[in-house]
Design a protein around this motif. Structure first.
Motif, PDB file in Angstrom:
ATOM      1  N   ARG A  71     -98.685   0.841  64.184  1.00 38.94           N
ATOM      2  CA  ARG A  71     -99.672   0.651  65.257  1.00 38.94           C
ATOM      3  C   ARG A  71     -99.050   0.648  66.639  1.00 38.94           C
ATOM      4  N   HIS A  72     -97.936  -0.038  66.806  1.00 35.38           N
ATOM      5  CA  HIS A  72     -97.385  -0.253  68.136  1.00 35.38           C
ATOM      6  C   HIS A  72     -96.282   0.731  68.528  1.00 35.38           C
ATOM      7  N   ILE A  73     -95.636   1.342  67.556  1.00 30.99           N
ATOM      8  CA  ILE A  73     -94.474   2.178  67.881  1.00 30.99           C
ATOM      9  C   ILE A  73     -94.660   3.634  67.452  1.00 30.99           C
ATOM     10  N   ILE A  74     -94.960   3.851  66.181  1.00 24.21           N
ATOM     11  CA  ILE A  74     -94.973   5.217  65.653  1.00 24.21           C
ATOM     12  C   ILE A  74     -96.213   5.995  66.079  1.00 24.21           C
ATOM     13  N   LEU A  75     -97.408   5.462  65.793  1.00 24.57           N
ATOM     14  CA  LEU A  75     -98.638   6.216  66.068  1.00 24.57           C
ATOM     15  C   LEU A  75     -98.837   6.557  67.553  1.00 24.57           C
ATOM     16  N   PRO A  76     -98.568   5.648  68.503  1.00 23.10           N
ATOM     17  CA  PRO A  76     -98.734   6.044  69.915  1.00 23.10           C
ATOM     18  C   PRO A  76     -97.877   7.246  70.301  1.00 23.10           C
ATOM     19  N   GLN A  77     -96.636   7.287  69.811  1.00 26.06           N
ATOM     20  CA  GLN A  77     -95.772   8.434  70.112  1.00 26.06           C
ATOM     21  C   GLN A  77     -96.203   9.671  69.339  1.00 26.06           C
ATOM     22  N   ALA A  78     -96.578   9.468  68.079  1.00 27.09           N
ATOM     23  CA  ALA A  78     -96.995  10.595  67.254  1.00 27.09           C
ATOM     24  C   ALA A  78     -98.248  11.248  67.808  1.00 27.09           C
ATOM     25  N   MET A  79     -99.172  10.434  68.325  1.00 26.76           N
ATOM     26  CA  MET A  79    -100.417  10.986  68.865  1.00 26.76           C
ATOM     27  C   MET A  79    -100.141  11.917  70.037  1.00 26.76           C
ATOM     28  N   ARG A  80     -99.168  11.550  70.869  1.00 28.32           N
ATOM     29  CA  ARG A  80     -98.819  12.430  71.996  1.00 28.32           C
ATOM     30  C   ARG A  80     -98.278  13.764  71.494  1.00 28.32           C
ATOM     31  N   ASN A  81     -97.497  13.718  70.431  1.00 30.74           N
ATOM     32  CA  ASN A  81     -96.968  14.958  69.862  1.00 30.74           C
ATOM     33  C   ASN A  81     -98.048  15.783  69.182  1.00 30.74           C
ATOM     34  N   MET A  82     -99.078  15.095  68.692  1.00 34.35           N
ATOM     35  CA  MET A  82    -100.133  15.772  67.934  1.00 34.35           C
ATOM     36  C   MET A  82    -101.206  16.404  68.813  1.00 34.35           C
ATOM     37  N   VAL A  83    -101.293  15.999  70.087  1.00 39.07           N
ATOM     38  CA  VAL A  83    -102.419  16.411  70.934  1.00 39.07           C
ATOM     39  C   VAL A  83    -102.638  17.927  70.961  1.00 39.07           C
ATOM     40  N   PRO A  84    -101.607  18.755  71.198  1.00 40.54           N
ATOM     41  CA  PRO A  84    -101.858  20.207  71.210  1.00 40.54           C
ATOM     42  C   PRO A  84    -102.438  20.721  69.886  1.00 40.54           C
ATOM     43  N   SER A  85    -101.889  20.241  68.772  1.00 43.48           N
ATOM     44  CA  SER A  85    -102.384  20.679  67.463  1.00 43.48           C
ATOM     45  C   SER A  85    -103.801  20.176  67.214  1.00 43.48           C
ATOM     46  N   LEU A  86    -104.094  18.963  67.677  1.00 42.81           N
ATOM     47  CA  LEU A  86    -105.438  18.416  67.509  1.00 42.81           C
ATOM     48  C   LEU A  86    -106.463  19.207  68.308  1.00 42.81           C
ATOM     49  N   ILE A  87    -106.084  19.617  69.513  1.00 45.97           N
ATOM     50  CA  ILE A  87    -106.998  20.414  70.334  1.00 45.97           C
ATOM     51  C   ILE A  87    -107.233  21.781  69.694  1.00 45.97           C
ATOM     52  N   THR A  88    -106.165  22.378  69.170  1.00 38.73           N
ATOM     53  CA  THR A  88    -106.314  23.666  68.482  1.00 38.73           C
ATOM     54  C   THR A  88    -107.241  23.537  67.287  1.00 38.73           C
ATOM     55  N   GLN A  89    -107.096  22.450  66.521  1.00 39.18           N
ATOM     56  CA  GLN A  89    -107.975  22.233  65.379  1.00 39.18           C
ATOM     57  C   GLN A  89    -109.407  21.962  65.828  1.00 39.18           C
ATOM     58  N   THR A  90    -109.567  21.335  66.977  1.00 41.65           N
ATOM     59  CA  THR A  90    -110.900  21.117  67.532  1.00 41.65           C
ATOM     60  C   THR A  90    -111.600  22.437  67.814  1.00 41.65           C
ATOM     61  N   VAL A  91    -110.847  23.391  68.339  1.00 42.09           N
ATOM     62  CA  VAL A  91    -111.403  24.731  68.591  1.00 42.09           C
ATOM     63  C   VAL A  91    -111.844  25.372  67.278  1.00 42.09           C
ATOM     64  N   VAL A  92    -111.012  25.238  66.253  1.00 48.93           N
ATOM     65  CA  VAL A  92    -111.348  25.800  64.941  1.00 48.93           C
ATOM     66  C   VAL A  92    -112.614  25.165  64.390  1.00 48.93           C
ATOM     67  N   VAL A  93    -112.726  23.843  64.540  1.00 55.41           N
ATOM     68  CA  VAL A  93    -113.921  23.136  64.048  1.00 55.41           C
ATOM     69  C   VAL A  93    -115.165  23.636  64.775  1.00 55.41           C
ATOM     70  N   PHE A  94    -115.055  23.790  66.094  1.00 57.37           N
ATOM     71  CA  PHE A  94    -116.198  24.279  66.877  1.00 57.37           C
ATOM     72  C   PHE A  94    -116.644  25.655  66.398  1.00 57.37           C
ATOM     73  N   GLN A  95    -115.692  26.519  66.111  1.00 58.39           N
ATOM     74  CA  GLN A  95    -116.029  27.839  65.595  1.00 58.39           C
ATOM     75  C   GLN A  95    -116.657  27.749  64.205  1.00 58.39           C
ATOM     76  N   ASP A  96    -116.103  26.876  63.380  1.00 63.23           N
ATOM     77  CA  ASP A  96    -116.565  26.777  61.991  1.00 63.23           C
ATOM     78  C   ASP A  96    -117.958  26.182  61.857  1.00 63.23           C
ATOM     79  N   THR A  97    -118.440  25.472  62.883  1.00 64.15           N
ATOM     80  CA  THR A  97    -119.778  24.896  62.786  1.00 64.15           C
ATOM     81  C   THR A  97    -120.843  25.960  62.577  1.00 64.15           C
TER      82      THR A  97
END
Length: 220
Positions: free
Chosen positions: A136-162
């Motif tokens: 909660r306090h150490i790993i996930l906050p840093q991991a989320m920053r690393n994940m943001v570009p991939s999460l946004i890309t997946q968001t685009v895919v989800v929008f298309q797939d709707t």
């Protein structure tokens, strides 16, 4: 372009906007629900406990091996049977999207967590943190920053797939276009407009993801 009858778009704009709103609602449900369960499954994929690791791994591999269209059909017919009553096309589509996208978000989360040095985990344990506090306090906050570009890309895919929810009768953006086209018989104008809207949203989000990726690369 001057030969196009764009008045058909203006005349039916409220109906198009209603369909687009449904598309955004479905996308929000799919992304938020998929990310929530994806985080749980992603962390389960990193567990050393076999009873947690293997079910999560089977879930991810199973749904990532299926076409989304098939999953939508499954849940469209399965959810009402489980619930004992019809739940409507939006609810059925939402459940299908959340389950399906959770498998993809889980892999993004897993990769994001693994991108953090194990030394930080060991340092957290040495200071008295338990596993939950470390995540909660150490790993996930840093991991989320690393994940943001991939999460946004997946968001685009989800929008298309709707748009695939079209097949079960949900009046999302593409289905709205089909209904208007059946009445107006202006296929070129209508589907050009639909394609333009999808392109603008996906292009802007993709550019944003690349910008974040570039910033992250420059910061390293």
């Amino acid at each position: 372009m001057g030969a196009f009858d764009w008045t058909v778009i203006i005349k039916n704009m409220p109906f198009f906007m209603s369909g687009l709103l449904t598309t955004f609602e479905l996308a929000v449900v799919a992304i938020s629900g998929g990310l929530f369960f994806g985080m749980l499954v992603g962390m389960a994929r990193l567990s050393h406990i076999k009873l947690i690791y293997y079910p999560a791994t089977i879930f991810v591999n199973f749904f990532r091996s299926l076409p989304l269209l098939l999953v939508i059909f499954w849940f469209y017919f399965l959810v009402p049977i489980i619930a004992g009553r019809p739940l409507g096309d939006f609810v059925s589509a939402s459940v299908a999207f959340v389950v399906f996208e959770a498998a993809y978000f889980a892999e993004i989360v897993r990769a994001g967590i693994q991108s953090i040095s194990k030394g930080q985990v060991q340092a957290a344990y040495s200071t008295g943190f338990n596993y939950a506090q470390t995540m909660r306090h150490i790993i996930l906050p840093q991991a989320m920053r690393n994940m943001v570009p991939s999460l946004i890309t997946q968001t685009v895919v989800v929008f298309q797939d709707t748009s695939l929810a079209y097949v079960i009768g949900l009046k999302e953006f593409l289905r709205s276009a089909s209904i208007v086209d059946a009445r107006e018989m202006k296929s070129v104008e209508i589907y050009a407009f639909i394609g333009l809207v999808y392109f603008i949203f996906c292009f802007l989000m993709s550019r944003y993801a690349k910008k974040l990726e570039a910033k992250r690369g420059a910061a390293k």
